[in-house]
Design a protein around this motif. Structure first.
Motif, PDB file in Angstrom:
ATOM      1  N   THR A 248      16.087 116.482  36.213  1.00 42.48           N
ATOM      2  CA  THR A 248      16.184 117.295  37.431  1.00 42.48           C
ATOM      3  C   THR A 248      17.197 118.421  37.264  1.00 42.48           C
ATOM      4  OG1 THR A 248      15.560 115.438  38.864  1.00 42.48           O
ATOM      5  CG2 THR A 248      16.796 117.243  39.882  1.00 42.48           C
ATOM      6  N   VAL A 249      18.359 118.117  36.711  1.00 47.39           N
ATOM      7  CA  VAL A 249      19.418 119.123  36.552  1.00 47.39           C
ATOM      8  C   VAL A 249      18.936 120.288  35.704  1.00 47.39           C
ATOM      9  CG1 VAL A 249      21.658 119.537  35.450  1.00 47.39           C
ATOM     10  CG2 VAL A 249      21.348 117.547  36.930  1.00 47.39           C
ATOM     11  N   TRP A 250      18.222 119.989  34.613  1.00 42.76           N
ATOM     12  CA  TRP A 250      17.787 121.046  33.692  1.00 42.76           C
ATOM     13  C   TRP A 250      16.368 121.540  33.971  1.00 42.76           C
ATOM     14  CZ3 TRP A 250      20.817 123.668  30.447  1.00 42.76           C
ATOM     15  CH2 TRP A 250      22.050 123.107  30.082  1.00 42.76           C
ATOM     16  N   GLY A 251      15.642 120.872  34.860  1.00 44.61           N
ATOM     17  CA  GLY A 251      14.255 121.251  35.087  1.00 44.61           C
ATOM     18  C   GLY A 251      13.406 121.021  33.853  1.00 44.61           C
ATOM     19  N   ALA A 252      13.637 119.906  33.167  1.00 45.19           N
ATOM     20  CA  ALA A 252      12.977 119.636  31.889  1.00 45.19           C
ATOM     21  C   ALA A 252      12.402 118.228  31.870  1.00 45.19           C
ATOM     22  CB  ALA A 252      13.972 119.817  30.744  1.00 45.19           C
ATOM     23  N   ASP A 253      11.514 117.999  30.914  1.00 43.25           N
ATOM     24  CA  ASP A 253      10.936 116.674  30.673  1.00 43.25           C
ATOM     25  C   ASP A 253      11.948 115.880  29.843  1.00 43.25           C
ATOM     26  OD1 ASP A 253       9.203 114.555  30.264  1.00 43.25           O
ATOM     27  OD2 ASP A 253       8.047 115.570  28.694  1.00 43.25           O
ATOM     28  N   ALA A 254      12.551 114.859  30.434  1.00 46.56           N
ATOM     29  CA  ALA A 254      13.613 114.105  29.765  1.00 46.56           C
ATOM     30  C   ALA A 254      13.091 112.754  29.285  1.00 46.56           C
ATOM     31  CB  ALA A 254      14.797 113.900  30.708  1.00 46.56           C
ATOM     32  N   HIS A 255      13.472 112.399  28.045  1.00 46.25           N
ATOM     33  CA  HIS A 255      13.052 111.126  27.447  1.00 46.25           C
ATOM     34  C   HIS A 255      14.249 110.379  26.875  1.00 46.25           C
ATOM     35  CE1 HIS A 255       8.587 111.699  27.271  1.00 46.25           C
ATOM     36  NE2 HIS A 255       8.947 112.963  27.356  1.00 46.25           N
ATOM     37  N   ASN A 256      14.237 109.072  27.017  1.00 44.87           N
ATOM     38  CA  ASN A 256      15.103 108.218  26.223  1.00 44.87           C
ATOM     39  C   ASN A 256      14.410 108.108  24.871  1.00 44.87           C
ATOM     40  OD1 ASN A 256      16.790 106.303  25.151  1.00 44.87           O
ATOM     41  ND2 ASN A 256      16.495 104.795  26.758  1.00 44.87           N
ATOM     42  N   CYS A 257      14.870 108.878  23.861  1.00 50.19           N
ATOM     43  CA  CYS A 257      14.021 109.131  22.693  1.00 50.19           C
ATOM     44  C   CYS A 257      14.240 108.179  21.533  1.00 50.19           C
ATOM     45  CB  CYS A 257      14.209 110.572  22.220  1.00 50.19           C
ATOM     46  SG  CYS A 257      15.752 110.897  21.328  1.00 50.19           S
ATOM     47  N   LEU A 258      15.360 107.468  21.503  1.00 47.41           N
ATOM     48  CA  LEU A 258      15.638 106.701  20.300  1.00 47.41           C
ATOM     49  C   LEU A 258      16.629 105.580  20.589  1.00 47.41           C
ATOM     50  CD1 LEU A 258      15.518 106.430  17.150  1.00 47.41           C
ATOM     51  CD2 LEU A 258      17.456 108.005  17.065  1.00 47.41           C
ATOM     52  N   TYR A 259      16.328 104.413  20.030  1.00 46.51           N
ATOM     53  CA  TYR A 259      17.300 103.335  19.975  1.00 46.51           C
ATOM     54  C   TYR A 259      17.540 103.060  18.495  1.00 46.51           C
ATOM     55  CZ  TYR A 259      19.233  98.631  20.005  1.00 46.51           C
ATOM     56  OH  TYR A 259      20.023  97.535  19.766  1.00 46.51           O
ATOM     57  N   ALA A 260      18.779 103.259  18.051  1.00 50.19           N
ATOM     58  CA  ALA A 260      19.099 103.149  16.634  1.00 50.19           C
ATOM     59  C   ALA A 260      20.588 102.890  16.488  1.00 50.19           C
ATOM     60  CB  ALA A 260      18.713 104.441  15.898  1.00 50.19           C
ATOM     61  N   SER A 261      21.001 102.669  15.250  1.00 47.00           N
ATOM     62  CA  SER A 261      22.420 102.583  14.941  1.00 47.00           C
ATOM     63  C   SER A 261      22.627 103.120  13.541  1.00 47.00           C
ATOM     64  CB  SER A 261      22.932 101.140  15.036  1.00 47.00           C
ATOM     65  OG  SER A 261      22.437 100.354  13.964  1.00 47.00           O
ATOM     66  N   GLN A 262      23.858 103.544  13.246  1.00 48.08           N
ATOM     67  CA  GLN A 262      24.146 103.994  11.896  1.00 48.08           C
ATOM     68  C   GLN A 262      23.868 102.881  10.892  1.00 48.08           C
ATOM     69  OE1 GLN A 262      24.497 107.300  11.489  1.00 48.08           O
ATOM     70  NE2 GLN A 262      26.665 107.558  11.080  1.00 48.08           N
ATOM     71  N   GLU A 263      24.209 101.647  11.262  1.00 45.46           N
ATOM     72  CA  GLU A 263      24.078 100.537  10.324  1.00 45.46           C
ATOM     73  C   GLU A 263      22.615 100.168  10.072  1.00 45.46           C
ATOM     74  OE1 GLU A 263      27.637  99.454  13.071  1.00 45.46           O
ATOM     75  OE2 GLU A 263      25.669 100.386  13.255  1.00 45.46           O
ATOM     76  N   ALA A 264      21.825 100.065  11.137  1.00 47.35           N
ATOM     77  CA  ALA A 264      20.467  99.528  11.017  1.00 47.35           C
ATOM     78  C   ALA A 264      19.383 100.589  11.089  1.00 47.35           C
ATOM     79  CB  ALA A 264      20.228  98.481  12.104  1.00 47.35           C
ATOM     80  N   SER A 265      19.756 101.843  11.305  1.00 45.82           N
ATOM     81  CA  SER A 265      18.824 102.969  11.378  1.00 45.82           C
ATOM     82  C   SER A 265      17.904 102.861  12.586  1.00 45.82           C
ATOM     83  CB  SER A 265      18.050 103.118  10.067  1.00 45.82           C
ATOM     84  OG  SER A 265      18.932 103.421   8.999  1.00 45.82           O
ATOM     85  N   VAL A 266      16.675 103.359  12.480  1.00 45.99           N
ATOM     86  CA  VAL A 266      15.777 103.467  13.628  1.00 45.99           C
ATOM     87  C   VAL A 266      15.221 102.087  13.997  1.00 45.99           C
ATOM     88  CG1 VAL A 266      13.555 104.380  14.406  1.00 45.99           C
ATOM     89  CG2 VAL A 266      15.138 105.850  13.128  1.00 45.99           C
ATOM     90  N   LEU A 267      15.405 101.710  15.258  1.00 43.59           N
ATOM     91  CA  LEU A 267      14.923 100.420  15.740  1.00 43.59           C
ATOM     92  C   LEU A 267      13.798 100.563  16.765  1.00 43.59           C
ATOM     93  CD1 LEU A 267      18.328  98.545  16.065  1.00 43.59           C
ATOM     94  CD2 LEU A 267      16.761  98.632  14.123  1.00 43.59           C
ATOM     95  N   ALA A 268      13.800 101.643  17.541  1.00 43.06           N
ATOM     96  CA  ALA A 268      12.721 101.915  18.487  1.00 43.06           C
ATOM     97  C   ALA A 268      12.749 103.399  18.806  1.00 43.06           C
ATOM     98  CB  ALA A 268      12.872 101.086  19.765  1.00 43.06           C
ATOM     99  N   ALA A 269      11.595 103.937  19.154  1.00 42.91           N
ATOM    100  CA  ALA A 269      11.503 105.378  19.409  1.00 42.91           C
ATOM    101  C   ALA A 269      10.577 105.643  20.582  1.00 42.91           C
ATOM    102  CB  ALA A 269      11.003 106.110  18.164  1.00 42.91           C
ATOM    103  N   ALA A 270      10.781 106.789  21.210  1.00 45.99           N
ATOM    104  CA  ALA A 270       9.985 107.181  22.367  1.00 45.99           C
ATOM    105  C   ALA A 270       8.547 107.453  21.955  1.00 45.99           C
ATOM    106  CB  ALA A 270      10.580 108.430  23.016  1.00 45.99           C
ATOM    107  N   THR A 271       7.643 107.099  22.843  1.00 43.03           N
ATOM    108  CA  THR A 271       6.239 107.417  22.661  1.00 43.03           C
ATOM    109  C   THR A 271       5.727 108.142  23.897  1.00 43.03           C
ATOM    110  OG1 THR A 271       5.601 105.228  23.520  1.00 43.03           O
ATOM    111  CG2 THR A 271       5.822 105.451  21.132  1.00 43.03           C
ATOM    112  N   SER A 272       4.507 108.646  23.821  1.00 46.51           N
ATOM    113  CA  SER A 272       3.990 109.495  24.889  1.00 46.51           C
ATOM    114  C   SER A 272       3.698 108.728  26.173  1.00 46.51           C
ATOM    115  CB  SER A 272       2.710 110.196  24.415  1.00 46.51           C
ATOM    116  OG  SER A 272       1.725 109.248  24.020  1.00 46.51           O
ATOM    117  N   ASP A 273       3.729 107.385  26.134  1.00 49.33           N
ATOM    118  CA  ASP A 273       3.525 106.628  27.372  1.00 49.33           C
ATOM    119  C   ASP A 273       4.823 106.417  28.138  1.00 49.33           C
ATOM    120  OD1 ASP A 273       4.834 104.612  25.974  1.00 49.33           O
ATOM    121  OD2 ASP A 273       3.028 103.429  25.617  1.00 49.33           O
ATOM    122  N   GLY A 274       5.923 107.032  27.669  1.00 48.06           N
ATOM    123  CA  GLY A 274       7.190 106.981  28.395  1.00 48.06           C
ATOM    124  C   GLY A 274       8.068 105.800  28.074  1.00 48.06           C
TER     125      GLY A 274
END
Length: 475
Positions: A248-274
């Motif tokens: 709302t603040v930016w007037g943009a499509d906002a996504h929680n895009c990534l769940y990861a850590s430096q140690e374990a790398s990518v664990l989950a990522a955003a998809t088009s179903d939200g």
């Protein structure tokens, strides 16, 4: 590109791209996925036993024949790896010398010893293939020729390289901006965002709010004076309420895009179903009771809630086996209409970020989502917990509302929500919490967002002191 120049990396890229395309199209059966995970698990176990001093000792009581015959269903017979293990073992966790990596990252070290996190070409290709495959449809909604800003916490963090490579895979221009850098700063970052203009932005929720604050202070309107169409948020706790507010603040499509850590790398990522979805081709996931370590049973709705444990299913610089992330999650199986046939993952905060309020134990994610549900347009927030003379806990929500004009109905409904769900009185105040709220990615959600006045020890913890130190430097 580099992967075309290096034959081995090029072959791996082609193999993984085809594999992820087939998986995303639903061409893998459950049996095929289980066989894939079992084969990769055995490969990783043999690899770390042979190459990692830490895992050689960790697994020394398990015969080679047992490891070679292990299936993913038997993984609970292996010991856990913890954050403390990584901090103590340091380079002994690695399965390759640093000189075999293409780059070296490390954890921030704000609340303990930083741990080395080197990446090989294979590490990066495995993880970046997930993001490229999952993000493709999200970016496609906003056109093929975008300019994407990337803002990360430190130069030794993977953010810039990872998202830069993924955007290159998808054909978009990248501008790496570090507003906390003394060379760049917020004024120049905002100027660059307007000049290019930047149409998409990868950053933390705190950075998205801080950039909006700085824009308003400069007499600019984030919605009117910038060209952001897409904001990809990561690195901190992010409830749907806060995500929607940032959009709302930016007037943009906002996504929680990534769940990861430096140690374990990518664990989950955003998809088009939200939703955030796991990457079962490169990781094995467990959800456990954080107290007992036993598998968490699905609830009536089929959702498993507990601490996430992950095992990397690819060899590289630092594969981890049964790594306890310390993060609480909710995991549910994919249903009809899932963009990717992988479980949905909802990170709901660290185990140690939970609060007990009037007898109710609540995680950071659910508390944030509850308190912010009725408000939009604020530029920052902070939660204060106090206790009155009768022993009753009280909550205060402080909002920075330069853009938001208070609506009495929303405030009243927020107060009613808190009373109904937590049996707790809520007061809503207005003001600027200051720079400490921007430290969540470096420290923790609780240290950045919660002032707990019930227990003096809460404000003198290592994380709280680290947050105050970082905030003072940024101020």
């Amino acid at each position: 590109m580099f992967t075309r120049y290096d034959p081995e990396s090029a072959a791996l890229t082609d193999e993984l791209r085809e594999r992820f395309d087939e998986f995303g199209e639903g061409k893998w059966t459950a049996a095929e996925l289980e066989n894939h995970q079992t084969g990769k698990l055995r490969e990783v176990l043999a690899y770390v036993r042979a190459n990692s001093p830490f895992y050689r000792e960790k697994l020394r009581d398990i015969p080679d024949s047992v490891l070679a015959g292990l299936r993913v269903g038997d993984i609970r017979n292996l010991p856990f790896t913890t954050k403390q293990d990584l901090q103590q073992a340091q380079f002994d966790v690695l399965s390759l010398p640093v000189s075999d990596a293409w780059t070296v990252y490390e954890t921030t070290g704000t609340t303990g010893n930083p741990t080395p996190c080197p990446r090989t070409n294979g590490d990066s290709i495995h993880n970046n293939t997930v993001l490229t495959a999952y993000y493709r449809d999200i970016f496609a909604r906003h056109g093929n020729r975008q300019v994407i800003g990337i803002s990360g916490p430190t130069e030794l963090h993977a953010t810039g390289d990872t998202f830069g490579d993924v955007c290159r895979n998808l054909g978009h221009t990248v501008a790496k901006m570090w507003p906390h850098s003394p060379v760049i700063g917020f004024d120049r970052a905002l100027e660059v965002m307007r000049l290019l203009p930047v149409t998409g932005l990868f950053c933390t929720p705190g950075m998205a709010l801080r950039l909006a604050q700085k824009a308003v202070e400069a007499g600019l309107d984030p919605r009117r004076d910038f060209s952001l169409d897409l904001i990809m948020l990561t690195g901190e706790l992010l409830s749907p309420s806060l995500r929607d507010n940032i959009g709302t603040v930016w007037g943009a499509d906002a996504h929680n895009c990534l769940y990861a850590s430096q140690e374990a790398s990518v664990l989950a990522a955003a998809t088009s179903d939200g939703t955030l979805r796991t990457a079962p081709l490169i990781n094995h996931y467990e959800v456990i009771d954080p107290g007992t370590g036993e598998p968490a049973a699905p609830g009536p709705d089929g959702v498993r809630s507990g601490e996430l444990v992950v095992t990397n299913l690819y060899t590289g610089a630092k594969p981890l086996v049964r790594y306890r992330t310390g993060d609480l999650v909710r995991m549910s199986e994919p249903g009809p209409g899932a963009a990717v046939p992988a479980p949905a993952l909802e990170p709901i905060g660290r185990v140690r970020d939970r609060l007990e309020i009037n007898g109710h134990v609540v995680g950071g994610y659910d508390l944030e989502n509850l308190l912010l549900r009725r408000f939009r347009g604020y530029l920052d927030y902070q939660i204060t917990v106090t206790r009155d003379d009768t022993g009753t806990d009280l909550l205060t929500l402080t909002l920075n509302t330069d853009l938001y004009r208070q609506g009495g109905t929303d405030t009243q409904r927020a107060v009613a929500d808190c009373r109904e769900e937590l049996d707790t009185a809520l007061s809503v105040a207005f003001g600027d919490p200051g720079p400490i709220t921007s430290t969540g990615a470096m420290v923790s959600w609780k240290a950045a967002r919660v002032v707990d006045r019930r227990d003096p020890r809460a404000t003198t913890s290592t994380e709280s002191r680290s947050a105050e130190r970082i905030a003072a430097a940024r101020a």
